[in-house]
Scaffold this motif. Structure first.
Motif, PDB file in Angstrom:
ATOM      1  N   PHE B  34      34.443 -31.315  50.503  1.00 48.63           N
ATOM      2  CA  PHE B  34      35.750 -30.201  49.679  1.00 48.63           C
ATOM      3  C   PHE B  34      35.170 -29.408  48.831  1.00 48.63           C
ATOM      4  O   PHE B  34      34.547 -29.906  48.037  1.00 48.63           O
ATOM      5  CB  PHE B  34      37.120 -31.674  49.296  1.00 48.63           C
ATOM      6  CG  PHE B  34      37.409 -33.078  50.291  1.00 48.63           C
ATOM      7  CD1 PHE B  34      36.213 -33.926  49.570  1.00 48.63           C
ATOM      8  CD2 PHE B  34      38.401 -33.266  51.032  1.00 48.63           C
ATOM      9  CE1 PHE B  34      37.031 -34.756  51.404  1.00 48.63           C
ATOM     10  CE2 PHE B  34      38.924 -34.174  51.735  1.00 48.63           C
ATOM     11  CZ  PHE B  34      38.618 -35.067  51.929  1.00 48.63           C
ATOM     12  N   TYR B  36      37.602 -27.563  45.844  1.00 56.98           N
ATOM     13  CA  TYR B  36      39.120 -28.198  45.310  1.00 56.98           C
ATOM     14  C   TYR B  36      38.802 -26.873  44.111  1.00 56.98           C
ATOM     15  O   TYR B  36      37.949 -26.466  43.634  1.00 56.98           O
ATOM     16  CB  TYR B  36      39.081 -28.919  43.973  1.00 56.98           C
ATOM     17  CG  TYR B  36      39.895 -30.624  45.719  1.00 56.98           C
ATOM     18  CD1 TYR B  36      39.294 -31.062  45.190  1.00 56.98           C
ATOM     19  CD2 TYR B  36      40.961 -30.916  44.823  1.00 56.98           C
ATOM     20  CE1 TYR B  36      39.197 -32.206  46.442  1.00 56.98           C
ATOM     21  CE2 TYR B  36      41.732 -31.606  45.904  1.00 56.98           C
ATOM     22  CZ  TYR B  36      40.344 -32.987  46.164  1.00 56.98           C
ATOM     23  OH  TYR B  36      40.947 -33.144  47.398  1.00 56.98           O
ATOM     24  N   GLN B  38      40.447 -25.633  40.634  1.00 63.12           N
ATOM     25  CA  GLN B  38      41.251 -25.552  39.062  1.00 63.12           C
ATOM     26  C   GLN B  38      41.796 -24.564  38.931  1.00 63.12           C
ATOM     27  O   GLN B  38      41.050 -23.978  37.372  1.00 63.12           O
ATOM     28  CB  GLN B  38      40.902 -26.757  38.390  1.00 63.12           C
ATOM     29  CG  GLN B  38      41.518 -27.433  37.515  1.00 63.12           C
ATOM     30  CD  GLN B  38      40.810 -28.268  37.116  1.00 63.12           C
ATOM     31  OE1 GLN B  38      39.886 -28.670  36.360  1.00 63.12           O
ATOM     32  NE2 GLN B  38      41.718 -29.742  36.214  1.00 63.12           N
ATOM     33  N   GLY B  43      46.126 -28.979  37.193  1.00 57.98           N
ATOM     34  CA  GLY B  43      45.855 -30.283  38.419  1.00 57.98           C
ATOM     35  C   GLY B  43      44.286 -29.710  39.310  1.00 57.98           C
ATOM     36  O   GLY B  43      44.863 -28.214  39.363  1.00 57.98           O
ATOM     37  N   LEU B  44      43.929 -30.518  40.422  1.00 54.01           N
ATOM     38  CA  LEU B  44      43.336 -29.355  41.170  1.00 54.01           C
ATOM     39  C   LEU B  44      43.866 -29.503  42.881  1.00 54.01           C
ATOM     40  O   LEU B  44      44.440 -29.801  43.003  1.00 54.01           O
ATOM     41  CB  LEU B  44      42.304 -30.170  41.095  1.00 54.01           C
ATOM     42  CG  LEU B  44      40.292 -30.494  40.539  1.00 54.01           C
ATOM     43  CD1 LEU B  44      41.657 -31.743  39.881  1.00 54.01           C
ATOM     44  CD2 LEU B  44      39.613 -30.795  41.230  1.00 54.01           C
ATOM     45  N   LEU B  46      43.707 -28.818  46.729  1.00 54.22           N
ATOM     46  CA  LEU B  46      42.221 -27.996  47.893  1.00 54.22           C
ATOM     47  C   LEU B  46      42.748 -27.140  48.520  1.00 54.22           C
ATOM     48  O   LEU B  46      43.713 -26.486  48.959  1.00 54.22           O
ATOM     49  CB  LEU B  46      43.246 -29.109  49.175  1.00 54.22           C
ATOM     50  CG  LEU B  46      41.631 -29.707  49.736  1.00 54.22           C
ATOM     51  CD1 LEU B  46      40.716 -30.195  49.755  1.00 54.22           C
ATOM     52  CD2 LEU B  46      42.997 -30.254  51.171  1.00 54.22           C
ATOM     53  N   LYS B  49      38.146 -28.819  53.666  1.00 56.42           N
ATOM     54  CA  LYS B  49      37.343 -29.608  53.681  1.00 56.42           C
ATOM     55  C   LYS B  49      36.911 -29.191  54.984  1.00 56.42           C
ATOM     56  O   LYS B  49      36.752 -29.274  56.233  1.00 56.42           O
ATOM     57  CB  LYS B  49      38.280 -30.996  53.710  1.00 56.42           C
ATOM     58  CG  LYS B  49      39.824 -30.591  54.864  1.00 56.42           C
ATOM     59  CD  LYS B  49      40.752 -31.910  54.687  1.00 56.42           C
ATOM     60  CE  LYS B  49      41.497 -31.873  55.695  1.00 56.42           C
ATOM     61  NZ  LYS B  49      42.775 -32.489  54.934  1.00 56.42           N
ATOM     62  N   PHE B  90      35.912 -27.016  42.340  1.00 54.97           N
ATOM     63  CA  PHE B  90      34.529 -27.988  42.143  1.00 54.97           C
ATOM     64  C   PHE B  90      34.378 -28.473  43.615  1.00 54.97           C
ATOM     65  O   PHE B  90      35.373 -28.965  44.440  1.00 54.97           O
ATOM     66  CB  PHE B  90      35.846 -29.397  41.532  1.00 54.97           C
ATOM     67  CG  PHE B  90      35.997 -29.655  40.267  1.00 54.97           C
ATOM     68  CD1 PHE B  90      36.735 -28.835  39.612  1.00 54.97           C
ATOM     69  CD2 PHE B  90      35.078 -30.059  39.161  1.00 54.97           C
ATOM     70  CE1 PHE B  90      36.871 -28.391  37.915  1.00 54.97           C
ATOM     71  CE2 PHE B  90      34.710 -29.700  37.555  1.00 54.97           C
ATOM     72  CZ  PHE B  90      36.459 -29.375  37.214  1.00 54.97           C
ATOM     73  N   LEU B 100      36.760 -39.954  45.889  1.00 52.84           N
ATOM     74  CA  LEU B 100      36.455 -38.596  45.737  1.00 52.84           C
ATOM     75  C   LEU B 100      34.087 -38.780  44.979  1.00 52.84           C
ATOM     76  O   LEU B 100      35.250 -38.710  43.634  1.00 52.84           O
ATOM     77  CB  LEU B 100      37.058 -38.237  45.819  1.00 52.84           C
ATOM     78  CG  LEU B 100      37.528 -37.406  47.126  1.00 52.84           C
ATOM     79  CD1 LEU B 100      38.916 -35.903  46.064  1.00 52.84           C
ATOM     80  CD2 LEU B 100      36.045 -35.834  47.557  1.00 52.84           C
ATOM     81  N   THR B 101      34.084 -38.513  45.201  1.00 52.94           N
ATOM     82  CA  THR B 101      32.933 -37.624  44.215  1.00 52.94           C
ATOM     83  C   THR B 101      32.904 -36.365  43.354  1.00 52.94           C
ATOM     84  O   THR B 101      32.715 -35.595  45.108  1.00 52.94           O
ATOM     85  CB  THR B 101      31.738 -38.293  44.203  1.00 52.94           C
ATOM     86  OG1 THR B 101      31.064 -39.622  44.597  1.00 52.94           O
ATOM     87  CG2 THR B 101      30.494 -38.010  42.523  1.00 52.94           C
ATOM     88  N   PHE B 102      32.924 -36.084  41.903  1.00 51.71           N
ATOM     89  CA  PHE B 102      32.788 -35.164  42.026  1.00 51.71           C
ATOM     90  C   PHE B 102      31.266 -34.407  41.501  1.00 51.71           C
ATOM     91  O   PHE B 102      31.053 -35.018  41.272  1.00 51.71           O
ATOM     92  CB  PHE B 102      34.139 -34.188  41.234  1.00 51.71           C
ATOM     93  CG  PHE B 102      35.490 -34.591  42.233  1.00 51.71           C
ATOM     94  CD1 PHE B 102      35.960 -35.490  41.873  1.00 51.71           C
ATOM     95  CD2 PHE B 102      36.344 -33.401  42.437  1.00 51.71           C
ATOM     96  CE1 PHE B 102      37.268 -36.054  42.461  1.00 51.71           C
ATOM     97  CE2 PHE B 102      37.167 -33.077  42.588  1.00 51.71           C
ATOM     98  CZ  PHE B 102      38.012 -34.723  42.518  1.00 51.71           C
ATOM     99  N   GLY B 103      31.589 -32.850  41.737  1.00 55.78           N
ATOM    100  CA  GLY B 103      30.061 -32.174  41.102  1.00 55.78           C
ATOM    101  C   GLY B 103      31.011 -31.449  39.673  1.00 55.78           C
ATOM    102  O   GLY B 103      32.186 -32.171  39.327  1.00 55.78           O
ATOM    103  N   THR B 104      29.927 -31.355  38.743  1.00 57.19           N
ATOM    104  CA  THR B 104      30.297 -30.432  37.699  1.00 57.19           C
ATOM    105  C   THR B 104      31.555 -29.042  37.375  1.00 57.19           C
ATOM    106  O   THR B 104      32.040 -29.026  36.132  1.00 57.19           O
ATOM    107  CB  THR B 104      29.252 -30.491  36.428  1.00 57.19           C
ATOM    108  OG1 THR B 104      28.365 -29.635  37.358  1.00 57.19           O
ATOM    109  CG2 THR B 104      28.550 -32.255  36.063  1.00 57.19           C
TER     110      THR B 104
END
Lengths: 114, 112
Positions: B34, B36, B38, B43-44, B46, B49, B90, B100-104
């Motif tokens: 995904f 996203y 911000q 908020g984030l 989408l 995907k 992100f 969901l695991t996010f990048g920095t």
């Protein structure tokens, strides 16, 4: 479709005080998440609910953080007592159905602990 | 370990120029991926995907992303950026679970 509602938008508290955040997900979304986003970092999952049951709380600091989702709808995240390192944006998200659906995020609550 | 990496912390692009934001993942299979966005104080949202099939996916706001299995990458692109694209971006992934695991994140600045 109404979005994910969160309140308050901002909160400033002193360390060792307690604070609570509220989230109202999109109607019908069974899965609800709380994420913590520290400045300059990506969101980190704190807890995941499926209806009113906890699916994953492995990264929730349970000595000070607690969360509940009564009746499988609204959810509350509490911190007691707060520490300086808890300063962050707390994001609530909900999801309809399975992983093929992305999350819908709320605008978040920005917490500052002084 | 399963992870999402966004190598660029901050990117500055001129308005009207093309954009590419990098995302790499570490996982033994193909995750669900995904992007996203911000905006400040928000908020984030989408953007797009990828689960399977066509490796070039189209999203909202004129964004697209290309999945490259050989490079474990899922880079986000836009042919011509607008000032309103300035935001934090992100990349995120499901690694076989419900989380969901996010990048920095990559902060995008647009200059006139």
């Amino acid at each position: 479709e109404a979005g994910v509602a969160q309140s308050p938008r901002y909160k400033i508290i002193e360390k060792r005080q307690s604070v609570a955040f509220w989230c109202n997900p999109i109607s019908g979304h069974a899965t609800l998440y709380w994420y913590q986003q520290i400045l300059g970092q990506g969101p980190k999952l704190l807890i995941q609910f499926q209806n009113n049951g906890v699916v994953d709380d492995s990264q929730l600091p349970k000595d000070r953080f607690s969360a509940e989702r009564l009746k499988g709808v609204d959810s509350t995240l509490k911190i007691q007592p707060a520490k300086l390192e808890d300063s962050a944006v707390y994001l609530c998200a909900s999801r309809l159905g399975d992983r093929l659906h992305g999350y819908t995020f709320g605008s978040g609550t920005r917490l500052t602990v002084v | 370990a399963q992870s999402v990496t966004q190598p660029d912390i901050h990117i500055t692009v001129s308005e009207g120029a093309s954009l590419e934001l990098r995302c790499n993942y570490s996982y033994g299979a193909t995750p669900y991926l995904f992007w996203y966005v911000q905006s400040p104080g928000q908020g984030l949202q989408l953007l797009l995907k990828y689960f399977s099939g066509d490796t070039l996916v189209q999203g909202i706001k004129g964004f697209e992303a290309e999945f490259k299995r050989s490079q474990s990458s899922f880079n986000l692109r836009k042919p011509s950026v607008h000032w309103s694209d300035a935001a934090e971006y992100f990349c995120a992934a499901y690694f076989g679970n419900e989380k969901l695991t996010f990048g920095t994140g990559t902060r995008l600045t647009i200059i006139p």
